[in-house]
Structures are given as C-alpha cells and as structure tokens.
Design an enzyme around this catalytic site. Structure first.
Site, short mmCIF file in Angstrom:
data_model
loop_
_atom_site.label_atom_id
_atom_site.label_comp_id
_atom_site.label_asym_id
_atom_site.label_seq_id
_atom_site.Cartn_x
_atom_site.Cartn_y
_atom_site.Cartn_z
N ASP A 157 0.75 -1.14 0.01
CA ASP A 157 -0.02 0.09 0.08
C ASP A 157 0.86 1.33 -0.30
O ASP A 157 2.00 1.26 0.25
CB ASP A 157 -1.06 0.04 0.98
CG ASP A 157 -2.25 0.78 0.90
OD1 ASP A 157 -2.01 1.70 -0.20
OD2 ASP A 157 -3.20 0.70 1.37
C1 NOJ Z 1 -4.24 3.92 0.03
C2 NOJ Z 1 -5.30 2.98 0.04
O1 NOJ Z 1 -5.08 2.11 1.23
C3 NOJ Z 1 -5.08 1.78 -1.10
O2 NOJ Z 1 -6.63 1.27 -0.90
C4 NOJ Z 1 -5.28 2.46 -2.37
O3 NOJ Z 1 -5.28 1.52 -3.32
C5 NOJ Z 1 -3.97 3.27 -2.54
N1 NOJ Z 1 -3.80 4.33 -1.45
C6 NOJ Z 1 -3.79 3.85 -3.85
O4 NOJ Z 1 -4.44 4.93 -4.15
#
Ligand code: NOJ
Length: 760
Positions: free
Chosen positions: A306
């Site tokens: 993430d």
């Molecule tokens: C953070 C989020 O937790 C995740 O779900 C997402 O895909 C990413 N950012 C990218 O935007």
C-alpha cells in the site's frame, strides 16, 4: 517500425532458433531454480510466458530489475494530469516500472512511448488506478452492491468498470477490497462487503471475474488487486491504520477466506495492509506473504505494497532506516513498492553488501513481468490506450442503465410500517427535505475514480424527472455537518404544504472511506433535529438515508414509519431511489452488515459465539449490558420488500450425513403479497458441539429468487463437508461428527430450523 519490446522477442526467438546451447542453459537454470522450491515461479502453467520472462530477465541490469519493482503516482492540477519531472526521468532510465493515477488514452500513450522508445530494453509500463466501483460510470459503493447479494450484477458492474478503464489506458485496478469488518466506526467498511466471510468470499470472486474476465490480454479487462492483506478491517477501536491483534483462528476463519477466494478466482496481484498484525506490520510479514500466500495458497501473481508502506515500517518501529525497511519487505516477499521509492533507493546497496540476494530480486521481477506479459503489453504496449474505444465505452447508455438497475438492487428497505411505501397514486405533493436531497457530489462515495459528480442524478432530479405528475417542494433544512437550524422553519412549512415528506439524510462522501473513522455514528450535524421538527408536521414521512456505513438511527426507527438505506448509489442514484419509492422496483436488498443501537455494542455481528453464560433476561449474571439490549437495531441479512414471503418448514434429504457425502436441504418460499418481488433466501448452520466453541449461526448459502404474487418455489441447498468444516482445536481444517442445526430464512434471525447429524 519495431518497438523495443518486439526487439527483445526477436532476440529471444533468435536465441531459440540459433543459440540452442544458451537456450538449453536458460531452461536448465530455470528448472534448477524452481527445483530449489523457494517459489512457485516457473510451474509450467504459464507456457511460453515464463521462458520469455527468463529471457528478458537475463538481459536486465540490477537497476533495470529494481525499476520493475517501483511504482509511482501521477499528479493532478488545474491543467490536468501530469507527472513530476523526476518520474519522467525515471521512466526514461527504466527506473520505474509502473505508474498509478495516470489515465486517459493520450496521456498513457505519451508515457508509454517514453518507456518503450527511450529505455534500453523498452519494457512497457503498467498503469494502475483505484477503479473501485466504476471508472466514469460510477456504480453503487461496494457495501451497497454487497447489499444486492446479486453476484451476476456485481460481476457485471466490475466488468463494465474494467471496459471503461481499460479503454483509457489502464491495465490494473487496486480492487477488490475484501477486508471483513465488524466495526462500522471504521470508514473503510464502505469499500468492502460487510461483516461476513462467506458473503465476502462470493463477492470477492465475482469482482475478480468481472475485472479480469477469462483472458487478461483482452484489451477490455483489467488485472485485479485483492487488498489489503491482511486483517485491516479489524483495526482496534475502528480507527483507521490502527493495530490489529487477533487469534490465528479468527484470522483464518473470518479475515482470510475472501482473499483466498479472490486468488482462486485468478487475481494476479495483492496489496499489503497498513496495519500491524499481532505486532508485525503486514508489509514485513513473512507469515502472511510467504507462509500463507505463497506456500499454502500457491499465489502466482505479484505483491504490491500500500501507499508508502515500506517507509512506514520506520514508524511502526521495526526498521531503523530505509535499507533496513527494504530488507524486511524483501524478506517478507513484497515485490513492488508503492510510492516511497524505498526499493529504488536501497536495493542496489542491499544486493551489493549481500543483505538481499539478487535471486530475491529476480523472483520479484519475474512475478511482475509475468503479469505484464499476461496483459499482452509486450505484444502491443499501447493496446489499452485507445482514443476510439474510450469514446465508445465511456458512460454509454447501456452502462448507465445497468448502473440504475444495480443501484435499485442495492437499496435496503429497513422499515415500512403501514405500507407507507411505495408512494400511492393519490399523493400529489411531496416535500423533499434534507441535505442529501439536492445533492450530487456525495452520491459517488469516497472513491469516485474518474467519475464526474456533476453528471450524477440527485434525488430531487430523479424524483422530478421520473414523476412529472407529482409536485416536489424542496427545502434543505440544514447542512450535512453543520449545526444550523436556520432552515428548519422553511422545512416544516414545506412539510405542511405536502401530502407526504421524504427526508433525505446522511453522511458526506468524505465521512467514510480511508482515514475517515468516526467514534459517533449518529447522523451528523443537526439532521436528527431536523427530522424531529419535520416529523412534528404530522405528515406521512419516509427517511431516505445516504451514508457509507451502518448508522445508529434509533430515533428514526422509533418514529419514522418507512426507512430506505440507499448508501451511496453512484451516477444514477436519484433515478434508482425514485424507482423504489414509487414502486417501479420492489426493493430486495439485504444488509451485509449489522446496524448497532449504539457504538458501545461494537464490534457487533450476527455470528457471535454463545458464551458460557448465554443471555437470559431474568438472570443478572448472563452476557448483556445494563443499558442497551444485546440485539442490534437491524440484523445481518435484514431487508424488507413490498411483498411478503412465506417460508415452509425445512425438509432434509436425510437426518444424517456421511462426511464423504452431501445433504439436500430444501424449503418452499411463497410470495403471499400483492406484487412480484425478489427474495434472498439465506441458509445458516450451527455446529452444536465441537472441540472449539462455534458461532451461534454462520451463513453458508444463499439464493436470490424472483416470485410473482401467489407463486412459490422450492429452494434447494446442498450441504457438503466443506460447509461444516472449521479450524479445529489443533488448527487443522475439517469437520467433526455430531449434531448440526440448519436455519433458513429471509434474514439471520427469523428462520426455520431443522437438525441433522454428521457421521463418520
Ligand atoms: C491507499 C489505500 O489504502 C489503497 O486502498 C489504495 O489502493 C492506495 N492508497 C492507492 O490509491
């Protein structure tokens, strides 16, 4: 003209034809590599692709390899999307292999040209994006879609989202999010499928099939990312990013099944969770990513972190510097770093000083390249960036029609006393009151991807457009989140003039989703006060809720005769809600998540254990609160219809079942009302005595049926050993002989019951 990807393939073909010796060597090494047993790469399943990957890898420098493990974001300003200059340089040197938040046929083509034409090897970029519930046509938020319990529709909306996104140059979506959560304070429940592992698993698989189709190289599909691995939805106190501490039993029974289902459905990537699990940050967890994901489940896709999650290992307090953080992530089997650039900054040093081996890097690169080959990017790196397809696919009328249908199916009728709904023909004037009535922005929810809220249909517009013979008087009454009562008088006056009132209440889009936990899940601002004032006008009143989580709405439940939970329904919300209010569509949604009475009951879910002191109202020392019942406001699986369904007693094909055999459980459901309707027939099981205490009931089957008035049908479920299996006292997975109860009904509480015995 060749692009460099083709040249690689030509080199490869030449080596196949002319340099048999070296090919032999590559193949031998490949076999040796997989025989070492340190990964599942080169299983022979990806015929042709793995040889190409190996061939390409043999041409790559260490820096180029690390580039494939690096993912950066594109940015946006008033002039549109752009890439930071340093990332442009990275593309040209092959130091970045994937980008996200960059979309649009022309923009992605321009970036892809840099990668393909200006780097030494011309390896195409992978373009990712959070295509969560639609791309341009925005469908209901995932929690809403889960309320439909309609797997075909859920698959279809993912398929359309993929078609739209894939025409704008995107290859890869960061969806589905499959985190189970029993805590509505956690804002990200809006992105998931609720509290139940069985329902969540079915939905996870449906979404992966929808996004990916049968063939990843099809230019109408996207590669899926199942996220966030793992247990992110169990953040302590419902506070986003908070720690998770749980037993392995809970992890495996509740939180892991939807991931496994998504992987079995073919998801080719998986994203790490931000949280720590029992003290170990997920992004550094060998247990999660090596032991479970690779060794137990044989996952063959790639792992992406993430956002900046490797860097966050510093804050978790498990890494002392960037090099240490990258080593931990590499050792855990994390293949691609999102946005922190930690791999890019540290892996060369780590390989040079021997802390990370080049074979670890190779393994990760192979997983990534394999997906690029599967997507067909080496055949034509521009195949997804098509201005012509983009024009045809985006928000075409069929997409909007399906969005409206999905939205209707996602609505849950929580309450309908005296059949206030559907709205009767004698109603000529309706007051539409509340901050969600003339509202377009919030309808798209927290992840609206490339959706344009100005194209969404507000409730007020939906009502007006679809019901020209009715007069609608609008009053905002109050804002979503302000305490202002200055609009109350106007709202009450509107109610007085009308034959009935629709109260449109809820949360703003930003109150759920990431970093949007709430400790108080009442209606925000002065909305409940507004409801009280308007209700005092004495008109038949319906509450239409728009929100991203279960709310505590005791006052509404006690006073307002009809309540519709519409969540955030996307682009066509207003039309769909009008369809349900006026009976054009008979609501069929069922709650995928329990509605508590107050936050003190959280975590609350239907599949609790019985405890050693089950509730007894007459006995103080049994499990209960002094100040609130144990029962929630609305149970899991609850949802009413404009008709009524009668359930016969359950019949079993036998009173006993052999472990190796199966049992047929059937029930006759009859529509005893006046209108046609759909019902979600739900089957729950309970293992009455086992080596570990089992939940009082667990969902193990459901079927959505359609019945005309007076019509009945026999619904048959087949129970096998799988539905009776669980993690036993020694953590082995399987069933135990003994008595089981089976429950069937239209929600998790009001059910018919039968008993059977499992024998060895
Ligand atoms: C953070 C989020 O937790 C995740 O779900 C997402 O895909 C990413 N950012 C990218 O935007």
């Amino acid at each position: 003209m060749f692009y460099k990807g083709e040249i690689i393939q030509i080199i490869e073909v030449e080596s196949y034809n002319m340099k048999k010796q070296s090919l032999l060597l590559i193949v031998t090494l490949t076999i040796l590599f997989s025989a070492c047993g340190d990964n599942v790469y080169n299983t022979g399943k990806y015929d042709g692709i793995d040889q190409k990957v190996d061939s390409l890898l043999s041409l790559m420098t260490l820096e180029e390899k690390i580039g494939q493990l690096t993912l950066y974001t594109s940015d946006m300003d008033q002039t549109g999307a752009f890439l930071r200059p340093e990332y442009i340089e990275d593309i040209k040197t092959g130091s970045v292999g994937a980008l996200f938040n960059a979309y649009g046929a022309e923009f992605t083509r321009e970036l892809q040209e840099m990668a393909v034409n200006e780097t030494r090897l011309g390896i195409p970029l992978l373009f990712g994006y959070d295509v969560i519930h639609g791309h341009r046509t925005i469908f209901p938020v995932p929690l809403a879609e889960a309320s439909s319990w309609d797997m075909d529709m859920i698959k279809l909306t993912a398929e359309i989202a993929a078609r739209e996104a894939a025409s704008e140059g995107l290859h890869w979506t960061f969806a589905p999010m499959v985190d189970i959560s029993k805590d509505p304070r956690w804002g990200r429940v809006v992105e998931g499928s609720g509290e139940d592992a069985f329902l969540g698993s079915k939905i996870a698989a449906a979404r992966v099939h929808g996004f990916q189709g049968d063939d990843l190289s099809d230019e109408y599909t996207l590669a899926a990312t199942v996220k966030h691995f793992a247990a992110y939805g169990a953040a302590q106190a419902g506070r986003d990013y908070h720690s998770v501490d749980m037993s392995d039993r809970e992890l495996r029974e509740v939180h892991l099944p939807p991931f496994k289902a998504a992987i079995e459905a073919g998801a080719v990537s998986i994203m790490t969770a931000f949280n720590d699990l029992n003290g170990i940050p997920a992004t550094a967890s060998t247990y999660l990513f090596q032991d479970i994901l690779r060794d137990e489940w044989n996952f063959e896709g790639f792992v992406v972190t993430d956002y900046t999650a490797i860097m966050e290992l510093l804050y978790h307090g498990v890494a002392k510097d960037a090099h240490h953080a990258s080593k931990l992530a590499m050792d855990a089997g994390i293949d691609m770093s999102m946005q922190d650039g930690f791999y890019q900054k540290t892996l060369v040093d780590l390989v040079e000083d021997g802390r990370v081996s080049e074979s670890q890097i190779d393994r990760a690169v192979k997983y990534v390249l394999r997906v690029k080959f599967q997507l067909g990017l080496f055949d034509d790196p521009f195949r997804y960036s098509s201005v012509e397809r983009q024009e045809v696919e985006i928000m075409k009328p069929e997409n909007l029609a399906i969005a409206r249908d999905m939205a209707r199916k996602s609505i849950v009728l929580l309450k309908n006393d005296d059949q206030v709904l559907p709205i009767k023909e004698n109603i000529k004037t309706i007051a539409v009151i509340g901050p969600m009535a003339d509202n377009q922005r919030d309808l798209l929810g927290s992840w609206s991807a490339a959706g344009d809220w100005s194209q969404s249909v507000s409730l007020l517009d939906g009502l007006r457009n679809n019901n020209p013979d009715v007069t609608f008087i609008y009053a905002e009454g109050t804002g979503i989140d302000d305490e202002s009562r200055s609009g109350f008088n106007e709202a009450v006056a509107a109610a007085r003039q009308a034959d009935m009132v629709i109260l449109a209440l809820g949360e703003a889009y930003w109150m759920s989703g990431e970093a949007a936990s709430r400790s108080d899940i009442n209606l925000p601002g002065a909305q409940e006060e507004l409801a009280k004032e308007v209700y005092s006008a004495g008109k038949p009143t319906v509450a239409v809720l728009m929100n991203g989580r279960p709310l505590t709405i005791n006052w509404l439940d006690d006073n307002i005769p009809a309540i519709l939970e519409t969540w955030f329904l996307g682009t066509t919300a207003g039309d769909a809600i009008s369809d349900v209010l006026f009976g054009e569509y008979n609501p069929s949604g069922k709650l995928p998540m329990t509605f508590p009475r107050n936050v003190g009951q959280i975590p609350i879910h239907y599949n609790m254990r019985n405890t050693g002191r089950p509730f007894d109202a007459d006995s103080k020392y049994t499990t209960k609160y002094l100040d609130v019942p144990n029962e929630p406001l609305y149970v899991f699986g609850h949802g009413l219809s404009y008709t009524e369904f009668d359930y016969s007693p359950i019949s079993l094909s036998s009173k006993t079942m052999q472990v190796s055999d199966s049992l047929e459980v059937s029930i006759t459901v009859r529509n005893i009302g006046e209108v046609a309707g759909e019902e979600v027939v739900q089957l729950y099981l309970r293992d009455k005595v086992a080596s570990v205490s089992r939940p009082v009931r667990e969902l193990k089957g459901f079927q959505k049926i359609h019945l005309n008035p007076g019509e009945s049908t026999e619904v048959v479920f087949t129970i096998t050993n799988e539905e009776l299996s669980f993690y036993r006292i020694d953590m082995s997975y399987g069933s135990e002989p003994g008595e089981f109860s089976v429950f069937i009904g239209g929600n998790s509480r009001d059910t018919q019951t039968a008993e059977f015995e499992l024998i060895e």
